[in-house]
Motif scaffolding. Sequence first.
Motif, short mmCIF file in Angstrom:
data_model
loop_
_atom_site.label_atom_id
_atom_site.label_comp_id
_atom_site.label_asym_id
_atom_site.label_seq_id
_atom_site.Cartn_x
_atom_site.Cartn_y
_atom_site.Cartn_z
N LEU A 108 0.81 -1.22 0.00
CA LEU A 108 0.00 0.00 0.00
C LEU A 108 0.84 1.27 0.00
O LEU A 108 0.32 2.37 0.19
CB LEU A 108 -0.94 -0.01 1.20
CG LEU A 108 -2.00 -1.13 1.18
CD1 LEU A 108 -2.79 -1.16 2.48
CD2 LEU A 108 -2.93 -0.97 -0.01
N GLY A 109 2.16 1.13 -0.22
CA GLY A 109 3.01 2.29 -0.41
C GLY A 109 3.66 2.83 0.84
O GLY A 109 4.26 3.92 0.80
N PHE A 110 3.58 2.10 1.95
CA PHE A 110 4.22 2.55 3.19
C PHE A 110 5.58 1.87 3.31
O PHE A 110 5.66 0.64 3.40
CB PHE A 110 3.35 2.18 4.41
CG PHE A 110 2.02 2.87 4.44
CD1 PHE A 110 1.87 4.08 5.10
CD2 PHE A 110 0.92 2.31 3.81
CE1 PHE A 110 0.65 4.72 5.13
CE2 PHE A 110 -0.31 2.94 3.83
CZ PHE A 110 -0.45 4.15 4.49
N GLU A 111 6.63 2.65 3.31
CA GLU A 111 7.98 2.10 3.40
C GLU A 111 8.31 1.65 4.82
O GLU A 111 9.15 0.79 5.03
CB GLU A 111 9.01 3.12 2.91
CG GLU A 111 8.83 3.52 1.44
CD GLU A 111 8.99 2.35 0.48
OE1 GLU A 111 9.62 1.34 0.86
OE2 GLU A 111 8.47 2.43 -0.65
N PRO B 97 -3.99 -2.79 12.68
CA PRO B 97 -4.27 -3.81 11.66
C PRO B 97 -4.39 -5.22 12.25
O PRO B 97 -5.26 -6.00 11.86
CB PRO B 97 -3.06 -3.70 10.72
CG PRO B 97 -2.59 -2.29 10.87
CD PRO B 97 -2.82 -1.96 12.31
N LYS B 98 -3.53 -5.54 13.20
CA LYS B 98 -3.57 -6.87 13.81
C LYS B 98 -4.88 -7.09 14.55
O LYS B 98 -5.53 -8.15 14.39
CB LYS B 98 -2.39 -7.04 14.77
CG LYS B 98 -2.33 -8.39 15.45
CD LYS B 98 -1.12 -8.50 16.36
CE LYS B 98 -1.06 -9.86 17.04
NZ LYS B 98 0.13 -9.98 17.94
N ASN B 99 -5.31 -6.13 15.35
CA ASN B 99 -6.57 -6.28 16.08
C ASN B 99 -7.77 -6.34 15.14
O ASN B 99 -8.72 -7.10 15.37
CB ASN B 99 -6.74 -5.12 17.07
CG ASN B 99 -5.79 -5.21 18.24
OD1 ASN B 99 -5.28 -6.27 18.55
ND2 ASN B 99 -5.52 -4.07 18.88
N TYR B 100 -7.70 -5.53 14.07
CA TYR B 100 -8.80 -5.55 13.08
C TYR B 100 -8.92 -6.94 12.46
O TYR B 100 -10.02 -7.48 12.34
CB TYR B 100 -8.53 -4.51 12.00
CG TYR B 100 -9.57 -4.45 10.92
CD1 TYR B 100 -10.72 -3.67 11.08
CD2 TYR B 100 -9.41 -5.18 9.75
CE1 TYR B 100 -11.69 -3.62 10.08
CE2 TYR B 100 -10.39 -5.14 8.75
CZ TYR B 100 -11.52 -4.36 8.93
OH TYR B 100 -12.49 -4.32 7.94
N ARG B 101 -7.80 -7.51 12.06
CA ARG B 101 -7.80 -8.85 11.46
C ARG B 101 -8.31 -9.90 12.45
O ARG B 101 -9.15 -10.74 12.10
CB ARG B 101 -6.42 -9.21 10.95
CG ARG B 101 -6.27 -10.66 10.54
CD ARG B 101 -4.89 -10.93 9.96
NE ARG B 101 -4.85 -10.65 8.53
CZ ARG B 101 -3.72 -10.67 7.82
NH1 ARG B 101 -2.56 -10.91 8.41
NH2 ARG B 101 -3.78 -10.44 6.52
N HIS C 212 4.37 3.57 10.13
CA HIS C 212 3.55 4.58 9.44
C HIS C 212 2.20 3.98 9.03
O HIS C 212 1.16 4.63 9.15
CB HIS C 212 4.28 5.11 8.21
CG HIS C 212 5.50 5.89 8.54
ND1 HIS C 212 6.46 6.23 7.61
CD2 HIS C 212 5.95 6.40 9.72
CE1 HIS C 212 7.43 6.91 8.19
NE2 HIS C 212 7.14 7.02 9.47
N PHE C 213 2.23 2.74 8.54
CA PHE C 213 0.98 2.08 8.15
C PHE C 213 0.10 1.82 9.37
O PHE C 213 -1.12 2.04 9.34
CB PHE C 213 1.27 0.77 7.43
CG PHE C 213 0.05 -0.07 7.17
CD1 PHE C 213 -0.99 0.41 6.37
CD2 PHE C 213 -0.07 -1.34 7.72
CE1 PHE C 213 -2.12 -0.36 6.13
CE2 PHE C 213 -1.20 -2.11 7.50
CZ PHE C 213 -2.22 -1.63 6.70
N ILE C 214 0.70 1.36 10.45
CA ILE C 214 -0.07 1.07 11.68
C ILE C 214 -0.75 2.33 12.19
O ILE C 214 -1.94 2.33 12.54
CB ILE C 214 0.84 0.44 12.75
CG1 ILE C 214 1.32 -0.94 12.29
CG2 ILE C 214 0.11 0.34 14.09
CD1 ILE C 214 2.34 -1.57 13.21
N ASN C 215 -0.01 3.45 12.22
CA ASN C 215 -0.59 4.71 12.68
C ASN C 215 -1.69 5.20 11.75
O ASN C 215 -2.73 5.70 12.19
CB ASN C 215 0.51 5.77 12.80
CG ASN C 215 1.46 5.48 13.95
OD1 ASN C 215 1.10 4.80 14.92
ND2 ASN C 215 2.68 5.99 13.86
#
Length: 301
Positions: free
Chosen positions: A273-276, A293-297, A280-283
Amino acid sequence: MERSEQEQHFFEDQLIWMPDHLKREVGQFNVFPLFSTPTNKVNCQPYNRKGFYKISLLKGRTKFSYADKSLEFNDTALLFSNPNIPYAWELLDEEQTGYYCVFTEGFFNHFGNINDYPVFKPGNIPLFELNTEQEEQIAVIFKKMITEIESDYFYKYDAIRALVFELIHLGLKLNPTQSNAADDSNASLRITSLFTELLERQFPIESPNQQIKLRHPIEFADYLSVHVNHLNRSLKKITGKTTTQLINDRIMLEARSLLQHTDWNISEISWCLGFEELPHFINFFKKAEDATPKNYRNNRI
């Protein structure tokens, strides 16, 4: 020669007896009745990404999952499925009946772009609950499709295309707020259309080795050869959202889908998704979803 090319040539060789007009259509469209019993339930679960559009008439209480949304209907519904958006449905009643047809984008070559119709566009809800009169009207169309495809009429696929368009327009009439968004020639609408096409072209992500290339407003503006402020004003005028909001909404839609429908690890999804950097993706995800993301899954399992 690639395997797919070999198969295509073999397939064409077997159809040498068939007129070219019909040979082009075979494999691009089909229609089926749907019938399930308590011992033979028919569910579309889990989702897998194919190149087919699908229109279904489903009768029976059903749970429907589309991208990151879940809906239930109690009786009968008309469903439009886009191959680019994850979906699944699960039968909740003991029995279910109905019809469905599947077709490729190429089936409508020279007849316009099937993706231009709101019932197949991302962000719209493609499920319409029906009353008895509407159900009977739509069932008649599916029965006509079955009659046509089983006939030896030379132009039967032209007739079938007309019936598919009839289903699409019935769906649009069931939700006038979609169909009233008619195109016009103003610059803002044109830029919005180009931006949306460019954004959607990056999805769906089908492999953990696939990464989106355009992630920020300035990148889209440069690609469209407009100033980033002009792009933002145009999008805000047409959609009510900024460029950043639209990009983030689409990335979140894909993030939810990948977390629900794949077993890729979160680092892989983040990179796709473009996050290096993973933090940054988690935030980013937590800000939009109020969950990591982990809790959502884990909550969707």
